[in-house]
Design a protein around this motif. Structure first.
Motif, short mmCIF file in Angstrom:
data_model
loop_
_atom_site.label_atom_id
_atom_site.label_comp_id
_atom_site.label_asym_id
_atom_site.label_seq_id
_atom_site.Cartn_x
_atom_site.Cartn_y
_atom_site.Cartn_z
N GLU A 94 0.92 -1.27 0.09
CA GLU A 94 0.29 0.22 -0.27
C GLU A 94 0.64 1.63 -0.07
O GLU A 94 0.10 1.92 -0.62
CB GLU A 94 -0.99 0.26 1.36
N ARG A 141 1.27 4.14 -2.67
CA ARG A 141 0.61 5.30 -2.52
C ARG A 141 1.69 6.21 -2.41
O ARG A 141 1.40 7.52 -3.05
CB ARG A 141 0.39 5.37 -0.78
N LEU A 186 -10.98 4.67 10.81
CA LEU A 186 -9.52 4.32 10.05
C LEU A 186 -9.55 3.28 9.84
O LEU A 186 -9.07 2.62 9.65
CB LEU A 186 -8.37 5.04 10.96
N HIS A 187 -9.77 2.14 10.92
CA HIS A 187 -9.59 0.79 11.60
C HIS A 187 -10.98 0.25 11.59
O HIS A 187 -11.65 -0.29 12.22
CB HIS A 187 -8.98 0.81 12.70
N LEU A 240 -16.35 8.58 3.58
CA LEU A 240 -15.25 8.07 3.57
C LEU A 240 -15.58 7.68 1.37
O LEU A 240 -15.05 7.51 0.64
CB LEU A 240 -15.33 6.91 4.22
N ALA A 287 -6.96 9.21 -1.89
CA ALA A 287 -6.60 8.85 -1.58
C ALA A 287 -5.51 8.60 -2.84
O ALA A 287 -4.51 7.89 -3.52
CB ALA A 287 -7.50 7.58 -1.83
N ARG A 321 -1.60 11.09 2.69
CA ARG A 321 -2.05 8.94 4.27
C ARG A 321 -2.91 9.32 4.42
O ARG A 321 -4.22 9.99 4.33
CB ARG A 321 -1.13 9.15 5.35
N LYS A 322 -3.81 7.16 5.32
CA LYS A 322 -5.51 7.74 5.35
C LYS A 322 -5.37 8.56 7.09
O LYS A 322 -6.55 8.88 6.50
CB LYS A 322 -4.20 6.08 6.11
N ILE A 338 -6.21 11.74 5.50
CA ILE A 338 -7.31 12.30 4.77
C ILE A 338 -8.62 12.03 5.88
O ILE A 338 -8.98 12.87 5.53
CB ILE A 338 -7.62 10.59 3.40
#
Lengths: 551, 312
Positions: free
Chosen positions: A86, A90, B119-120, B205, B214, B219-220, B223
């Protein structure tokens, strides 16, 4: 077009992607090969469901939520994306492979300024500082001739027009000078006059930076301007793959030929001579959406005769749909009158009689939202039968079957289904049957084919044409697609900013001399000729008139 | 738009004051009877009524009461003859102190937990946070309070179990005494706020601009904090404010358990003593808090909407 090198940038081999819906996995992309060289532009073309967006986005090693890549390989500049981590992917996204989405309005974050969204990619990938990014953004905005390039970036997305937003998104894709940009239907949501500006921007950018691109669209004429090579897709498989000129002049597959032939439909029967009293007469209508606001229609004045098709064309916001709302009484006008068969109609639909309401029916752009998803087809078409004509029981059932015959659908098979079990084209046919059920003399068709694939749209146009001959119907055809107008109209009304700028028989409107705006509109419609855009730009430059800087 | 909300708030308050007054008048017996007790003769009761103005028709009493409040005069307490305004002062500031204390722990905690859960999504972390917060909200407050007292105060001896503060308790001691009630309240309100934060973010999302972020290689975590959160504020703020209001008006049980001299306990005591003017005043303050906080939520929702904040 751009200078191609022989160096391969992207290579997809036997790409397979599946999507999860209705509790099981379906294969969306069934083994597609793509080879893209540095600086090359590949056009991906096909109808909805062909998998073109899914393939395009897979070039970034990305699968939409609910989808997954389940076979094949994607190699970008030597990196295998199907097995990359990932974090590896990215780092490629935004920096070396960028994406331009269909709807810039939805794809820009409403909470941040344009230039900050531009700078974000630069900072995140460590390409430069915020100051450097700002400076670069302003230069790019200038290069693509955005108005006020030093300041426009400091606006929020909702503060600029759709065309400007789409160009800003193209600039954003360039922020890290990627090797490859995926353009996913970037002009589909735009008016033709705006579309050409965005197309020019994209082509200039791709040429100036020698960026490779995958250009996804369903519009052949557009892809003809943009791509070096075209790949035709259907149901997730390659139909044909050739360089643009060969593909346009000598397609080998039947499916490709049928796509190419779509725009050939022409209304053949001449409209009957006008009767002394026009069926619909709109007299000097001025309308506004709220007291105190500026009018959205100014002195709109026209007639529609029995058996005739009047096409109303213009950009979004020009007042086409508002005119329809005034005729149907949904929006009572401030001034002016609407007549049906010589009889003045009450301004507000609440005060119209059932018979007056029955005379004018509507068909909408989105058949999906125009039918109740919980009603069976029988109830959707049956409702106007009971409401307007008082039909019940056997009589209603007989009439339902007649109507299904008229729209060329099998009554036994479809009457007891729900709209969700039908395709887009079938749903639109149901909407036509519902309009016909009221036995109207006049139907307003509001962009009825723009949400449909070209082959399906063609079928709808043929059906409407046949019904017009059989039932002597009058149509008011609201559209921004001039190819549709050429196909079906008897008379044309051109609207701009709430005013009629030109009206008359189709032959007159489509042959010179044109009104200045009609000229702009007509000349902006892409043609299936790879040299079309250069020619138009040349002509416009020679005239010194409207250029692509626009807006 | 702002003026409209403000005037709506005022109208709500007015209606609430009317309802409180009517409700209290419907209770059997009145202040005069309560003061004199069961053994008073009807004559003395009548005389006291006249003296207190209770013999006048309801609407006159209502407007006298309302007029007084508008000038900051809540009347006099029946049980101890003190000015109600003075009585409320310390109690109200105690309640606010506890609420702010709890909010300072609860709001950041809820936001952080919610963001992490979004996030998770569907991970073990997400599920366990959900289960834990849901259990804490489903357990009665007094039970949570007693459990905390048992383990943290009685067994571990870290914090006192009684929150009997007075105006001259030093700040640090006050914090220590209030810790257990604040923790109890936190456990009660975190679940709502955390779940709404999670839901509001997850809801966004699927939007094209999140997908765009994305595909830009963002980065998550960024975001979620930079792209989703700014657009999710409106629903989150509403739930936060609703819970803040609860921290002020819903603390009765917690205050009683910890013997904390707040507004809730005053209300309970006054009801027992039939001190109707105090009951009315407390109810009105609770109502005003609700209206004011909701007004704040509306205003904040407008302020966090870029379309309204930066018009064309």
């Amino acid at each position: 077009m751009s200078t191609n090198s022989q160096e391969v940038l992207l290579e997809m081999r036997g790409l397979k992607i599946e999507g999860f819906s209705e509790e099981q996995w379906h294969q969306i992309v069934k083994g597609v090969d793509i080879t893209l060289h540095k600086g090359e532009v590949l056009g991906l073309i096909g109808e909805s469901g062909a998998g073109k967006s899914t393939i395009g986005i897979a070039a970034m090693g990305y699968a939409k939520p609910g989808c997954r890549i389940n076979g094949g390989s994607i190699k970008f500049d030597g990196i295998e994306l199907t097995t990359a981590s990932e974090e590896q992917k990215r780092k490629l996204r935004g920096a070396r492979i960028a994406y331009v989405a269909q709807s810039a309005a939805a794809s820009f974050n409403p909470a941040h300024k344009l230039i900050d969204q531009f700078a974000e990619t630069v900072i995140e990938h460590g390409v430069g500082s915020r100051e450097q990014a700002y400076k670069d953004a302003k230069e790019l905005y200038k290069r693509i001739r955005m108005p006020d390039p030093d300041q426009i970036g400091f606006r929020y997305p909702h503060q600029v027009s759709g065309g400007q937003l789409q160009r800003a998104m193209t600039a954003m894709a360039l922020s890290c000078r990627p090797d490859l940009i995926i353009f996913d239907e970037p002009t589909t949501a735009l008016d033709v006059t705006t579309q050409i500006e965005v197309l020019v921007t994209i082509r200039d950018i791709v040429e100036q930076f020698n960026t490779a691109a995958i250009y996804i669209t369903h519009d052949l004429a557009v892809v003809a301007q943009m791509a070096d090579r075209i790949k035709v897709l259907r149901y997730g498989e390659t139909v044909e793959d050739a360089d643009t000129r060969t593909m346009l002049s000598a397609p080998t597959q039947d499916y490709t030929k049928s796509l190419w032939a779509v725009r050939s439909f022409r209304k053949e029967v001449k409209a009957p001579p006008p009767e002394p009293t026009p069926l619909i007469k709109v007299e000097n209508v001025t309308a506004t959406y709220a007291r105190g606001l500026l009018p959205v229609l100014y002195n709109v004045d026209f007639e529609i005769n029995r058996g005739h098709t009047v096409a109303v064309v213009g950009e979004s916001g020009s007042g086409k749909s508002t005119t329809a709302r005034v005729i149907t009484g949904l929006l009572p006008p401030q001034e002016g009158k609407v007549y049906c068969d010589g009889e003045e109609l009450p301004r507000d639909y609440h005060r119209r009689t059932k018979d007056q309401l029955r005379q004018a029916q509507m068909i909408y752009q989105s058949a999906d939202t125009a039918v109740n998803p919980r009603h069976k087809i029988r109830d959707i078409i049956g409702r106007p039968l009971s409401f307007y004509l008082g039909l019940e029981g056997d009589a209603k059932d007989r009439r339902l079957r007649e109507l299904m015959d008229m729209i060329e659908m099998d009554a036994d098979q479809f009457l007891d289904r729900l709209p969700s079990e039908l395709s887009g084209g079938q749903k639109q046919r149901i909407c036509i049957a519902r309009a016909l059920a009221a036995e109207p003399s006049f139907i307003i068709c509001d962009e009825v084919t723009s949400a449909l694939d070209q082959l399906v749209a063609e079928g709808i146009l043929k059906l409407l044409d046949r019904l017009q001959q059989e039932l002597n119907l009058a149509y008011m055809f609201i559209t921004h697609d001039l190819a549709t107008v050429r196909a079906i109209a008897d008379e044309v009304i051109v609207m701009l900013q709430g005013r009629i700028v030109e009206q008359g028989p189709k032959e007159e409107i489509f042959s010179p001399p044109h009104h200045e705006y009609t000229e702009l509109l007509l000349s902006s419609v892409p043609e299936m000729d790879p040299d079309w855009m250069d020619r138009v730009l040349e002509e416009r430059r020679a005239k010194g008139g409207i250029t692509a800087a626009g807006n | 738009m702002l003026l409209q909300r403000l005037s709506l708030g005022l109208i709500t308050l007015f209606v609430v004051s009317l309802i409180i007054f009517l409700g209290v008048s419907l209770l059997p017996g009145d202040a005069a009877q309560a003061m004199l007790g069961q053994s008073a003769t009807p004559e003395t009761v009548a005389a006291l009524r006249k003296q207190m103005g209770l013999d006048q028709p309801g609407y006159i009493r209502y407007f006298t009461w309302l007029g007084g409040i508008l000038q900051g005069d809540f009347g006099v307490s029946i049980s101890n003859k003190r000015e109600i305004a003075e009585l409320l002062g310390t109690r109200f500031s105690n309640t606010i102190f506890l609420a702010v204390f709890a909010a300072i722990i609860a709001v950041p905690l809820a936001l952080a937990l919610g963001i992490m859960a979004a996030l998770h999504r569907n991970s073990i972390y997400d599920r366990s946070v959900n289960v834990i917060t849901l259990s804490s909200i489903s357990t009665p407050e007094f039970f949570v309070a007693y459990i905390l007292i048992l383990f943290i105060s009685v067994k571990a001896g870290w914090f006192p179990s009684l929150a009997n503060v007075s105006p001259d308790t030093p700040f640090v001691e006050r914090l220590s005494k209030c810790f257990l009630p604040a923790l109890t309240l936190t456990l009660v309100v975190v679940a709502h706020m955390m779940r709404m934060t999670r839901a509001a973010i997850i809801n966004l999302l699927a939007s094209p601009y999140i997908e765009m972020a994305a595909l830009k290689g963002i980065r998550k975590l960024r975001i979620i904090t930079r792209h989703a959160l700014p657009n999710a504020w409106a629903p989150i703020i509403n739930v936060i404010v609703l819970n803040l209001a609860y921290l002020i008006v819903g603390v009765v049980v917690v205050e009683v358990v910890f013997v904390y001299p707040g507004l809730g306990q005053l209300l309970v005591d006054s009801v027992q003593r039939r001190d109707l003017p105090v009951v009315q005043a407390c109810c009105l303050i609770f109502a005003a808090t609700y209206v004011l906080l909701n007004l704040t939520a509306d205003i904040l929702s407008i302020l966090t909407n870029p379309r309204l904040l930066h018009p064309k």
